[in-house]
Design an enzyme around this catalytic site. Sequence first.
Site, PDB file in Angstrom:
ATOM      1  CD  GLU A  91     -15.189  -6.610   0.062  1.00 35.43           C
ATOM      2  OE1 GLU A  91     -15.133  -7.839   0.110  1.00 35.43           O
ATOM      3  OE2 GLU A  91     -14.448  -5.869   0.721  1.00 35.43           O
ATOM      4  CB  CYS A 111      -6.314  -7.348  -7.243  1.00 34.28           C
ATOM      5  SG  CYS A 111      -4.871  -6.310  -7.545  1.00 34.28           S
ATOM      6  CB  CYS A 118      -3.770  -7.645  -0.320  1.00 35.10           C
ATOM      7  SG  CYS A 118      -5.273  -7.024  -1.057  1.00 35.10           S
ATOM      8  CB  SER A 194      -3.840   3.885  -3.174  1.00 40.90           C
ATOM      9  OG  SER A 194      -2.857   2.982  -2.743  1.00 40.90           O
ATOM     10  CG  ASN A 293      -8.515  -4.624   9.056  1.00 38.59           C
ATOM     11  OD1 ASN A 293      -8.790  -4.883  10.224  1.00 38.59           O
ATOM     12  ND2 ASN A 293      -9.291  -3.903   8.278  1.00 38.59           N
ATOM     13  CB  CYS A 334      -9.719  -3.902   0.160  1.00 36.97           C
ATOM     14  SG  CYS A 334      -8.226  -4.459  -0.630  1.00 36.97           S
TER      15      CYS A 334
END
Length: 347
Positions: A91, A111, A118, A194, A293, A334
Amino acid sequence: MNCIFNYSLQALEDKLLSLNLKKYNAKQIFEWIYKKKIFDFKQMTNLAKNTREVLDKNFIFNLLTIVKVSSDKKKEAIKFLFKLYDGNYIETVVMQFNYGYSICISTQVGCNMGCKFCASGVNKKIRNLEPSEIVLQYLCAWQYLNKTKKINISNIVVMGIGEPFENYNNLIIALKTFINPFGLQIGQRHITVSTCGLVPKILHFAKDMPQVNLAISLHAANNNLRSSLMPINKVYNLNVLIETCKKYVKMTNRRLTFEYILLKNINDSQKDALALVKLLKPLLCYVNLIPYNETNLCNYSRSDKINNFFNILNKNRLLATIRLERGTKIDAACGQLRIKECQKKKF
Ligand code: SF4
């Protein structure tokens, strides 16, 4: 065949010499690709015909496939779901701010860092992105958006899916193309990478890319809480991380950014804010407070104390900002869109 977008300018010069072509052809090719956005050697008219033939035999333009584009009503956030050559998904989000457009890019498929808040960490890492796949997120998003309106994407944040420092070498190759004057020529200070805190790589980055901004995902100011939110803290705890950040600042003389997502009743109390002040006050840095979010993939809620938290930092003279929100209505946290697509395809 090699994908041309995998090459830094210097690597392309070396490769062309090995093919008995001229070193200066590399700059010409870079300008065609990254300035004029031409992805076909036949159209590179200032290259000799036989040079173009050799290039055609040795390189391919492996573009990303756009699977889905979603945007909010005001078109302030446009999210791309890209399919890679091997069927994996990533994405990318383009956001509009008052200073222009910024793109948030991914560096891995999935990840392994396992941050509890996340969506990207829900699915484990499948593989690292190649340099080309990092660069192409910019090029393909640019190409799509420029079909309707001429825009310039002037800022890059490497904050999408994946831990960039876990894919360090490919990240550096891609950054070299982003900043090269014959490449995309993005100002180094307009790029932010980051990390969740891979300590050894922070010092490598200080040497390799001292002018590119570095942000650290912090999210807690004490070890117990941070370890419960971010498993990386069990490997490199806050003491080690902050000491490394001090070295980073000494080496680069650059201000660090610390990202702090505010989670309701987890890390948003007055005590948490004061602990953050105590931890970061000695550093050249500022704090970016991020409204959470929410996603049904993780069990956390958005804090309603963000202004309160900000005021405590402010009162104690710790420089802070509240991140402007973009794309909360389009699964812009994300990993959310990719996970939905993978669930559909039963990945
Ligand atoms: S926050 Fe970043 S490092 Fe942590 S799991 Fe998500 S993508 Fe990985």
